[in-house]
Design a protein around this motif. Structure first.
Motif, PDB file in Angstrom:
ATOM      1  N   THR A 139      -6.821   6.784  -2.411  1.00  0.00           N
ATOM      2  CA  THR A 139      -5.454   7.193  -2.760  1.00  0.00           C
ATOM      3  C   THR A 139      -4.478   6.211  -2.116  1.00  0.00           C
ATOM      4  O   THR A 139      -4.707   5.728  -1.007  1.00  0.00           O
ATOM      5  CB  THR A 139      -5.139   8.615  -2.243  1.00  0.00           C
ATOM      6  OG1 THR A 139      -5.330   8.656  -0.826  1.00  0.00           O
ATOM      7  CG2 THR A 139      -6.044   9.629  -2.938  1.00  0.00           C
ATOM      8  N   PRO A 140      -3.412   5.894  -2.803  1.00  0.00           N
ATOM      9  CA  PRO A 140      -2.457   4.915  -2.248  1.00  0.00           C
ATOM     10  C   PRO A 140      -1.704   5.492  -1.057  1.00  0.00           C
ATOM     11  O   PRO A 140      -1.418   6.692  -0.997  1.00  0.00           O
ATOM     12  CB  PRO A 140      -1.533   4.631  -3.421  1.00  0.00           C
ATOM     13  CG  PRO A 140      -1.594   5.859  -4.257  1.00  0.00           C
ATOM     14  CD  PRO A 140      -2.993   6.379  -4.129  1.00  0.00           C
ATOM     15  N   GLU A 141      -1.378   4.623  -0.116  1.00  0.00           N
ATOM     16  CA  GLU A 141      -0.584   5.045   1.046  1.00  0.00           C
ATOM     17  C   GLU A 141       0.854   5.356   0.631  1.00  0.00           C
ATOM     18  O   GLU A 141       1.489   6.229   1.211  1.00  0.00           O
ATOM     19  CB  GLU A 141      -0.624   3.955   2.117  1.00  0.00           C
ATOM     20  CG  GLU A 141      -0.157   4.425   3.477  1.00  0.00           C
ATOM     21  CD  GLU A 141      -0.595   3.486   4.581  1.00  0.00           C
ATOM     22  OE1 GLU A 141      -0.070   3.635   5.707  1.00  0.00           O
ATOM     23  OE2 GLU A 141      -1.432   2.609   4.338  1.00  0.00           O
ATOM     24  N   ILE A 142       1.379   4.609  -0.321  1.00  0.00           N
ATOM     25  CA  ILE A 142       2.682   4.907  -0.938  1.00  0.00           C
ATOM     26  C   ILE A 142       2.409   5.206  -2.406  1.00  0.00           C
ATOM     27  O   ILE A 142       2.018   4.318  -3.169  1.00  0.00           O
ATOM     28  CB  ILE A 142       3.657   3.723  -0.803  1.00  0.00           C
ATOM     29  CG1 ILE A 142       3.945   3.421   0.669  1.00  0.00           C
ATOM     30  CG2 ILE A 142       4.969   4.010  -1.526  1.00  0.00           C
ATOM     31  CD1 ILE A 142       4.902   2.264   0.894  1.00  0.00           C
ATOM     32  N   ASP A 143       2.598   6.451  -2.787  1.00  0.00           N
ATOM     33  CA  ASP A 143       2.242   6.840  -4.160  1.00  0.00           C
ATOM     34  C   ASP A 143       3.241   6.297  -5.165  1.00  0.00           C
ATOM     35  O   ASP A 143       4.261   5.694  -4.810  1.00  0.00           O
ATOM     36  CB  ASP A 143       2.125   8.363  -4.267  1.00  0.00           C
ATOM     37  CG  ASP A 143       3.412   9.065  -3.866  1.00  0.00           C
ATOM     38  OD1 ASP A 143       4.483   8.412  -3.890  1.00  0.00           O
ATOM     39  OD2 ASP A 143       3.370  10.254  -3.507  1.00  0.00           O
TER      40      ASP A 143
END
Length: 220
Positions: A139-143
């Motif tokens: 999952t991205p750290e900044i969505d």
């Protein structure tokens, strides 16, 4: 014949007299004076002398043009050297902020577009990732939503920085123009008014009787 010679002589003398009068006007400096002697009332208004100053009507336009060509140059033309660092710092700060926000906006926009294309290799997917490494995050750290919000925020900041820089540039031109106007006003200390009492003595020219009194001297 005699009458003709008399007329020629008269015209010659009159021309010489006029020329002499003009030379007198040139030699004497232009002075606006006001002198009223009210000794009988005890008041004396002393002479008011104001020297004419040479004005350059094109100076404000030149100063504004110079500042429009190069910010701060109009201030140098007006000999307001202390304003030059302020002008450069203000406009330079606005330009730096614009470039910085524009770079951040482009970075967020590029990452957001790559996310939408299915890539996960942007710099905001894993902030702890070193260049050249492959992320193991799922999952991205900044969505994507936060990335889009950051993109819009930096775009607004960039636009505000551009507007501020334009306003500061315009103020730089206006300041140079107005300062050149104000420099042409007479702000000498001679504009002040001073009053003092002085004794005076007046002798009657017919009876030679002396008259004593106090005079109020008003100096402009």
């Amino acid at each position: 014949m005699v009458s003709r010679q008399f007329i020629i002589s008269f015209v010659f003398v009159l021309s010489a007299f006029i020329s002499w009068g003009q030379e007198e006007d040139i030699d004497n400096p232009a002075v606006d004076s006001l002198k009223t002697d009210l000794k009988g009332e005890g008041f004396v208004i002393d002479t008011l002398v104001s020297k004419r100053r040479s004005l350059n009507p094109l100076a404000p336009a030149k100063a504004g043009f110079y500042s429009a060509v190069l910010p701060g140059l109009g201030q140098i033309y007006n000999k307001r050297y202390w304003k030059v660092p302020i002008v450069w710092a203000a406009i330079g700060g606005g330009a730096y902020a614009y470039v910085n926000f524009d770079n951040r906006y482009n970075a967020f926009r590029t990452a957001f577009k790559r996310r939408k294309a299915g890539f996960t290799d942007d710099e905001f997917y894993d902030l702890r990732l070193e260049p050249g490494e492959v992320t193991t995050r799922t999952t991205p750290e900044i969505d994507d939503q936060r990335l889009e919000r950051l993109q819009n925020d930096r775009q607004n900041d960039r636009d505000l920085a551009l507007l501020a820089t334009i306003v500061l540039y315009a103020l730089n031109v206006v300041d140079a123009n107005v300062d050149a106007h104000l420099k042409q006003f007479n702000i000498d200390d001679d504009l002040s008014m001073d009053m003092e009492f002085q004794p005076y003595l007046e002798v009657n020219p017919i009876t030679t009787d002396p008259h004593y009194g106090m005079a109020l001297i008003v100096k402009f």
